[in-house]
Design a protein around this motif. Structure first.
Motif, PDB file in Angstrom:
ATOM      1  N   PHE A 147       6.567  -4.040  -6.049  1.00 20.99           N
ATOM      2  CA  PHE A 147       5.194  -4.554  -6.056  1.00 20.99           C
ATOM      3  C   PHE A 147       5.159  -6.057  -5.802  1.00 20.99           C
ATOM      4  O   PHE A 147       4.163  -6.590  -5.334  1.00 20.99           O
ATOM      5  N   LEU A 148       6.251  -6.727  -6.115  1.00 20.05           N
ATOM      6  CA  LEU A 148       6.340  -8.156  -5.848  1.00 20.05           C
ATOM      7  C   LEU A 148       7.021  -8.431  -4.516  1.00 20.05           C
ATOM      8  O   LEU A 148       6.643  -9.329  -3.781  1.00 20.05           O
ATOM      9  N   ASN A 149       8.007  -7.632  -4.176  1.00 21.00           N
ATOM     10  CA  ASN A 149       8.829  -7.865  -2.988  1.00 21.00           C
ATOM     11  C   ASN A 149       8.177  -7.411  -1.683  1.00 21.00           C
ATOM     12  O   ASN A 149       8.683  -7.699  -0.611  1.00 21.00           O
ATOM     13  N   ILE A 150       7.053  -6.716  -1.773  1.00 26.22           N
ATOM     14  CA  ILE A 150       6.304  -6.303  -0.581  1.00 26.22           C
ATOM     15  C   ILE A 150       4.951  -7.020  -0.630  1.00 26.22           C
ATOM     16  O   ILE A 150       4.002  -6.545  -1.247  1.00 26.22           O
ATOM     17  N   PRO A 151       4.867  -8.208  -0.023  1.00 27.29           N
ATOM     18  CA  PRO A 151       3.664  -9.037  -0.150  1.00 27.29           C
ATOM     19  C   PRO A 151       2.363  -8.386   0.304  1.00 27.29           C
ATOM     20  O   PRO A 151       1.298  -8.762  -0.186  1.00 27.29           O
ATOM     21  N   THR A 152       2.420  -7.417   1.215  1.00 29.67           N
ATOM     22  CA  THR A 152       1.179  -6.762   1.632  1.00 29.67           C
ATOM     23  C   THR A 152       0.551  -5.987   0.478  1.00 29.67           C
ATOM     24  O   THR A 152      -0.625  -5.630   0.540  1.00 29.67           O
ATOM     25  N   ARG A 153       1.307  -5.729  -0.587  1.00 31.41           N
ATOM     26  CA  ARG A 153       0.751  -5.084  -1.781  1.00 31.41           C
ATOM     27  C   ARG A 153      -0.016  -6.071  -2.660  1.00 31.41           C
ATOM     28  O   ARG A 153      -0.842  -5.656  -3.468  1.00 31.41           O
ATOM     29  N   TRP A 154       0.279  -7.361  -2.554  1.00 26.70           N
ATOM     30  CA  TRP A 154      -0.328  -8.339  -3.466  1.00 26.70           C
ATOM     31  C   TRP A 154      -1.846  -8.251  -3.504  1.00 26.70           C
ATOM     32  O   TRP A 154      -2.421  -8.208  -4.593  1.00 26.70           O
ATOM     33  N   PRO A 155      -2.547  -8.220  -2.365  1.00 29.36           N
ATOM     34  CA  PRO A 155      -4.018  -8.195  -2.435  1.00 29.36           C
ATOM     35  C   PRO A 155      -4.587  -6.954  -3.126  1.00 29.36           C
ATOM     36  O   PRO A 155      -5.741  -6.979  -3.568  1.00 29.36           O
ATOM     37  N   THR A 156      -3.804  -5.886  -3.258  1.00 35.40           N
ATOM     38  CA  THR A 156      -4.297  -4.679  -3.914  1.00 35.40           C
ATOM     39  C   THR A 156      -4.400  -4.842  -5.424  1.00 35.40           C
ATOM     40  O   THR A 156      -5.136  -4.105  -6.069  1.00 35.40           O
ATOM     41  N   TYR A 157      -3.666  -5.794  -5.993  1.00 36.28           N
ATOM     42  CA  TYR A 157      -3.738  -6.007  -7.439  1.00 36.28           C
ATOM     43  C   TYR A 157      -3.980  -7.467  -7.817  1.00 36.28           C
ATOM     44  O   TYR A 157      -4.170  -7.780  -8.990  1.00 36.28           O
ATOM     45  N   TYR A 158      -3.970  -8.358  -6.828  1.00 37.39           N
ATOM     46  CA  TYR A 158      -4.206  -9.780  -7.077  1.00 37.39           C
ATOM     47  C   TYR A 158      -5.180 -10.293  -6.024  1.00 37.39           C
ATOM     48  O   TYR A 158      -4.776 -10.678  -4.925  1.00 37.39           O
TER      49      TYR A 158
END
Length: 169
Positions: free
Chosen positions: A36-47
């Protein structure tokens, strides 16, 4: 517990701004948190304070040593390069850090943003994120009360834990 490794020019106390946020939670592991941290495209989904993630040079979707990427946060367009990257293994904390920069000349902001994810005894995991900043924008951020970096990074931690818990149940 482990500490962040700071490069020259970014040691807390000697920079224009510094923030530190940490959570220790039960029921999760560093290995579960890492994607969840190492794949930056996931960041906007929770941050929601992150957006526009993209990689340079055909890299991605995962961070890796020396990779360049871009994202927007706190109203800044940030170019970044990974300077530390250690995936979680048993008995060793996961580490990822990047040098990020935005703007030019008197408006330039340079940061070192580091993360440490460490399995602890009793089924606990520690997530530590710290950032040092240099430049005129950092000086202004340091004067703000409440500090938007402290609050924003706490939101990132809370969102990260919630996202992982949503997947792991």
């Amino acid at each position: 517990m482990s500490d962040i490794i700071w490069p020259a020019g970014y040691v807390p106390g000697f920079t224009d701004n510094f923030c530190s946020n940490e959570m220790i939670v039960t029921g999760l592991t560093a290995a579960e948190i890492w994607p969840f941290l190492n794949i930056p495209t996931r960041w906007p989904t929770y941050y929601p304070n992150s957006a526009d993630v993209r990689f340079h040079d055909g890299k991605g979707p995962e961070l890796e040593a020396d990779v360049r990427f871009f994202f927007s946060t706190f109203g800044f367009p940030v170019e970044a390069q990974v300077v530390e990257h250690v995936a979680p293994v048993v008995g060793q904390p996961a580490r990822v850090a990047w040098h990020g920069w935005s703007g030019e000349g008197a408006d330039r902001l340079d940061v070192h943003h580091a993360w440490l994810i460490e399995d602890l005894s009793g089924g606990r995991v520690r997530i530590l994120t710290q950032e040092t900043q240099n430049g005129a924008p950092a000086k202004e951020l340091a004067k703000a009360n409440p500090n938007p970096m402290i609050n924003g990074h706490q939101d990132w931690l809370v969102g990260l834990v919630a996202a992982v818990r949503g997947v792991t149940g």
